[in-house]
Design an enzyme around this catalytic site. Sequence first.
Site, short mmCIF file in Angstrom:
data_model
loop_
_atom_site.label_atom_id
_atom_site.label_comp_id
_atom_site.label_asym_id
_atom_site.label_seq_id
_atom_site.Cartn_x
_atom_site.Cartn_y
_atom_site.Cartn_z
N GLY A 28 0.81 -1.06 0.14
CA GLY A 28 0.00 -0.01 0.00
C GLY A 28 0.90 1.33 0.05
O GLY A 28 2.06 1.33 -0.55
N SER A 29 0.28 2.31 0.72
CA SER A 29 0.73 3.73 0.50
C SER A 29 2.18 3.97 0.77
O SER A 29 2.79 4.92 0.64
CB SER A 29 -0.02 4.77 1.09
#
Lengths: 565, 106
Positions: A291-292
């Site tokens: 993810g981020s």
Amino acid sequence: MQRRNISAGAVHGGGSGQQVPGGDRLRRRAPVVNATLIGGALLAFGSVGAQLLSLGLTPRTHMSMAVSEPVATSFSRPDIIDRNGRLLATDVEAPSLFADPAIVIDRDEVVEKLVTVLPDLDQSDLRAALSDKARRFVWIRRGLSPKVAQRIHNLGLPGVSFRKELRRAYPAGALAGHLLGSVNVDNKGTAGIEKYIDDVIGVDAVNSATLSTRAPVRLSLDVGVQHALEDELDTAVRRYKSEGAAGLVLDIKTGEIVASASLPRIDPARPTAAIDAAHAEKISGGTYELGSVFKTLTVAMALDEGLATPATVLDVREPLQAGRHTISDLHSAGRPLTVAEVFTHSSNVGAGMLALQAGPDRTRAFLQKLGLLDAAKTEAGIAAQPQLPERWERAELITVSYGHGIAVSPLQFAAATASILNGGVSITPTVLKYQAGTNAKATRLVTRETSAAMARLFRLNVMDADGTGKRADVPGYRVGGKTGTAELAENGRYDKKAVLSSFVAAFPMDDPHYLTFVLLFEPKGSVETGGQRTASTNAAPVTARLIGRIASQLGVAPMSVVATQ
Amino acid sequence: MRLLNVTAFCFAVASAFLLYSLNYETRHLEAQIQGQERAAQKAKSDIAVLKAERSHLSRPERIDPLARQLGLMPPRPDQLVAPDVAAAIAVTGKAPVALRRLAESE
């Protein structure tokens, strides 16, 4: 000559007056000779007798015996110690129980009595083994505790005896269990660092309980930091009702892994628990769409390739289109953002735009350079192969920019981030204590300026009131970091309910030295997090508590609040 | 001639005696060495066990709750100062302003 004279005297029978006195003298000397001879003989026999007597009286000294039995080979292993010399694994002597079927008188009695002390003994197996009188050696149980051995000894069973063997002990319990690995009943390493010791450092085959004389293996781990990490992850699993957790503390200047934990734990002394998937090692043994946190790499690439500066403005108001997918931001700012804000607001659209600007070739080359496209291996065992997109087209490029569609191991991601923050040079993660010259083949991955700019962005993301990492701040320790909340893919589909929440942080940000990476698997929302499951509400505060505990242990001095702001 | 024989016999007996006593002395010493070696081996083994026990007793998993029961905690940032600041406190008896603010902000 004399003899001739004597016989002459005897023959002539005193015919010569001159010879008689000589014969007389000899006759007078004969008893003396006899006495000497007898005395000598007595002395000789007496001394033999005395020697026998003394041997009989002195207590019997130990005698070595050669018993014809199959040679039971085991291995004597060097100790494992942490970076400060605290013991993590060692060999101790333990009695092992064996039987000699030829001497066993009543095998039923032996089996029945043994079962009272060893309830989990396989009775039919032992009965069969004992009935074979041709065998002289049957293992019954290896590696007993002294207490149990004493109880068996007290049974007084003929034909059953003990033999000292080496047994691996892990005094710190399950601490760092995944890294340490395990050994089999012959004391041979089967996993983790124990296997590495067998393969590289070397063990000695022994037939008795001979302790190793090899120098202990010094790890990069710090027992204190490792405990703090495991303890904070434990608390996090309880507090956020996670299915599991993993964490890593890395020295980004040397590549040393100071602590590495995967929950639920495994106990190196009971390695059978490691079989099921939940107990698997997660830091280097598993790959995840992170993810981020991946935006760290995307932004670093944009800065390093000269595509943008932190002040470059990107219009992120419109969602990105990629085929039938629409990529939008969770909380759209509703205005153009600078690259720095793309990082602190964690804008998917902004990251996607940067990746599109770089293009597939440069993105792949950058990830390759940082070692994200190949498995990262440490001494502690095999690393999982990263899962990469099959094609690198517009859609893949955008999703990879914010950490989806690419699954890597947390360790290799941490190593890549470490290279970005440590001034831009490559590191090789290791579980062994750093020795000067180990990183001789370090190469430059990003420029010094990119590294400094990324360090500022990390710090900004924690200091900024709007930053996603603001809950990770620890007064005095200049923490910087990036959040990541990824939906977990199950059977090829994303489960909106299950997320992998993570936080990658470094400190002290004025001269980054240590990196922490905390991952929480499927955390649930709670009152404390306001019902949220995002990393900024769980992984970030866990990181803050962790750094608050370990910074002083790692020798990072706190700076006054005023000086850091 | 006879004297020579007797002397030789005596020598033979004496050397046999000497040899035997040497032989037994050697065996005795060997046994002593073995005993010492066994004692050393036992001591080494005991040391290994004691080291393991000490590490087991000092494992953080055990010390941590004990320390917390006694009211101890991980050090807070404001409890630590750089050596030069510590020296300044020792001279003036006062913490620098920044440090006091840090303590107050907690």
